[in-house]
Design an enzyme around this catalytic site. Structure first.
Site, PDB file in Angstrom:
ATOM      1  CG  MET A 133      -8.335   7.264   7.152  1.00 31.71           C
ATOM      2  SD  MET A 133      -9.584   6.134   6.705  1.00 31.71           S
ATOM      3  CE  MET A 133     -10.061   5.431   8.308  1.00 31.71           C
ATOM      4  CE  LYS A 152      -7.227  -0.187  -0.335  1.00 30.96           C
ATOM      5  NZ  LYS A 152      -8.427  -0.414   0.805  1.00 30.96           N
ATOM      6  CG  ASP A 181      -2.190  -0.695   1.191  1.00 25.71           C
ATOM      7  OD1 ASP A 181      -2.326  -1.218  -0.086  1.00 25.71           O
ATOM      8  OD2 ASP A 181      -2.857  -0.735   2.056  1.00 25.71           O
TER       9      ASP A 181
END
Ligand code: SAH
Length: 513
Positions: free
Chosen positions: A176, A60, A38
């Site tokens: 996030m 991603k 990732d």
């Protein structure tokens, strides 16, 4: 014959610092035939993967920029495993903490593919730790929550119980959460959390690019906006953030956030890079020199056959020692066949390399330069003596010339040669983007090769290097740099790597003039 059985290892790469992967995770990387990695997994970890392995970047970066959709990733893992491959699925942080690891494993299980999961250090704990915040502390909190900040703020029914979260948990860490930060802070305040609660936001935690800011629930959204902090970043809310004033260790290291271009040969740079990075620097390794075996070993082989006829054997670099002893071993010999001559070395690093082969130097000059070694040998009296000097084919002539003038016979035998790799585009780009604070030069040839490789006129060179500090290991290297019109800012008194690193740290510790 039965088909080989494939298997998928879902491995947590840790938060960023490549040394924060688990021992087990690193070991399994060494077994991989396919690696699907990732955006958040540090690319440096791919160095542990066998060269023959297939590397697949899964992307991603959040939002819609995914290189491969989750469905495609799941299918890739299944296909490679069913084809009999050992597959490593490498994910940032811990694979089961907001990493969709659970979904990937469900898919594997549905196809009957074998799997194992290796946990990782999740970015929440690492970000807090590397920003100087202990996420729990007896005086301040006995609970922590990890929460996604990704949830659509306009969603009617939130899956987060804001009323319970706001006052029911001591430390709250949002993953996030940058885009929704105003909404997050507001929700916590509306649900009863003190607006003065301290908050830290940490971007690219545990990497040399780490940046952190602090504020309160009332003003953090504004602080983050003003500082221009963008994802990936974590939001740490709670009284423990106040401890940062005392505990902020990572960002206070002497070279934190300094970006250094280390010009050395590929196989030699690690010591300097390691020591600079230990002090917080971020290093780009520019291989301006690469070393190769000489065109012919004949001169050395001949000298070795009559080694007892020499009075001195001189080593002027660890590289000379490395290639010399490699040849010795290839000939089926070892250090016992060096009986006869006394051995002199130019400095402590060379002496240590020699010691690694079980051989102690008879002579080490006070000054670790060719001049120092020349003086020390002349003081011993070398007239009429035979001296063997295994070294690079092209090097300075001072040592052999001075010894020759004093009546010695010096035989230079090549044990390696300098070959120049093409200037990596990455380095030129970093200089153009003003991403380099310091360049280190550890020999004259690193200077000349570096300048030749850039291929610029003096004015353009100055433009490109404007504002970049220059460190040189010793007076000869510094003189070569000065000749090329470079201003040397840092030069240690002793010409060793540790002394160079210390001089660099001291230079940057001083307040800017
Ligand atoms: N599985 C990962 C989390 C993936 S979700 C883990 O355990 O850490 C992606 C979010 O993680 C990012 O949006 C950011 O909030 C956070 N994150 C991951 N690595 C980070 C880092 N080095 N610095 C700051 N935040 C990071």
């Amino acid at each position: 014959m039965e088909k080989p059985k494939g298997k998928v290892y879902l491995i947590g790469a840790g938060p960023g610092d490549p040394e924060l992967i688990t021992v087990k995770g690193r070991r399994l990387l060494g077994r991989a035939q396919v690696v699907v990695y990732d955006y958040l997994a540090n690319k440096k970890l791919l160095a542990h993967v066998p060269e023959s392995a297939e590397l697949i970047y899964a992307g991603k970066k959040g939002g819609s920029q995914h290189t491969h959709s989750q469905t495609e990733i799941n299918q890739m893992l299944v296909d490679h495993a069913l084809a009999g491959k050992i597959v490593v699925r490498l994910k940032g942080g811990d694979p089961f903490i907001f990493g969709r690891g659970g979904e990937e494993i469900e898919e594997l299980a549905s196809y009957g593919v074998a799997f194992e999961v290796v946990p990782g250090v999740t970015s929440a704990t690492a970000a807090a730790t590397y920003a100087g915040v202990p996420i729990t502390h007896r005086r301040f909190t006995s609970s922590v929550a990890f929460v996604t900040g990704h949830e659509d703020p306009d969603k009617k029914e939130s899956r987060i119980a804001w009323d319970k979260l706001a006052t029911g948990v001591g430390t709250i860490v949002f993953y996030m959460g940058i885009k929704n930060l105003p909404h997050i802070a507001e929700n916590l305040i509306l649900n009863g959390r003190d607006p003065q609660t301290p908050v830290a936001v940490v971007r690219w935690a545990s990497t040399p690019q780490q940046r952190s800011v602090v504020g309160t629930l009332a003003d953090i959204a504004e602080v983050v906006k003003e500082a221009g902090i963008t994802p990936p970043a974590l939001v740490v809310v709670g009284e423990v953030v106040g401890l940062r004033d005392v505990i902020n260790w990572y960002e206070q290291r002497p070279l934190f956030s300094k970006r250094v271009l280390v010009t050395r040969s590929r196989d030699q740079a690690s010591e300097l890079v390691e020591q600079l990075e230990d002090l917080g620097a971020s290093c780009l390794e520019g291989a301006t020199i690469a070393l190769a075996e000489p065109e012919s070993w004949q001169p050395l082989d001949r000298a070795l056959a009559e080694i007892a006829t020499y009075q001195w054997l001189l080593f002027t670099s660890p590289n000379a020692i490395r290639f010399f002893f490699k040849r010795l071993a290839d000939l089926g010999l070892d250090s016992r066949s060096l009986k006869g001559p006394k051995i002199a070395v130019v400095g402590t690093a060379t002496a240590e390399s020699l010691m690694a082969h079980g051989v102690r130097a008879d002579l080490l000059p006070d000054q670790f330069t060719a001049e120092g070694l020349t003086a020390a040998l002349l003081a011993q009296g070398v007239a009429g003596q035979k001296i063997l000097l295994p070294r690079a084919l092209k090097a300075r002539d001072l040592l052999p010339a001075s010894l020759g003038q004093a009546g010695a016979t010096v035989e230079i035998v090549p044990v390696y040669r300098n070959v120049r790799p093409p200037m990596e585009a990455e380095i030129r780009q970093a200089l153009e983007r003003r991403e380099i604070d310091l360049i280190t030069f550890t020999s004259s040839s690193t200077v000349t090769n570096f300048i030749e490789l850039l291929g610029l006129g003096e004015a353009e060179l100055h433009g490109l290097l404007a504002g970049v500090k220059i460190a040189a290991i010793g007076p000869i290297t510094a003189a070569t740099a000065a000749q090329a019109g470079l201003v040397v800012d840092i030069q240690p008194e002793i010409h060793t790597i540790p002394a160079l690193v210390a001089a660099i740290a001291e230079y940057f510790a001083r307040p800017a003039p």
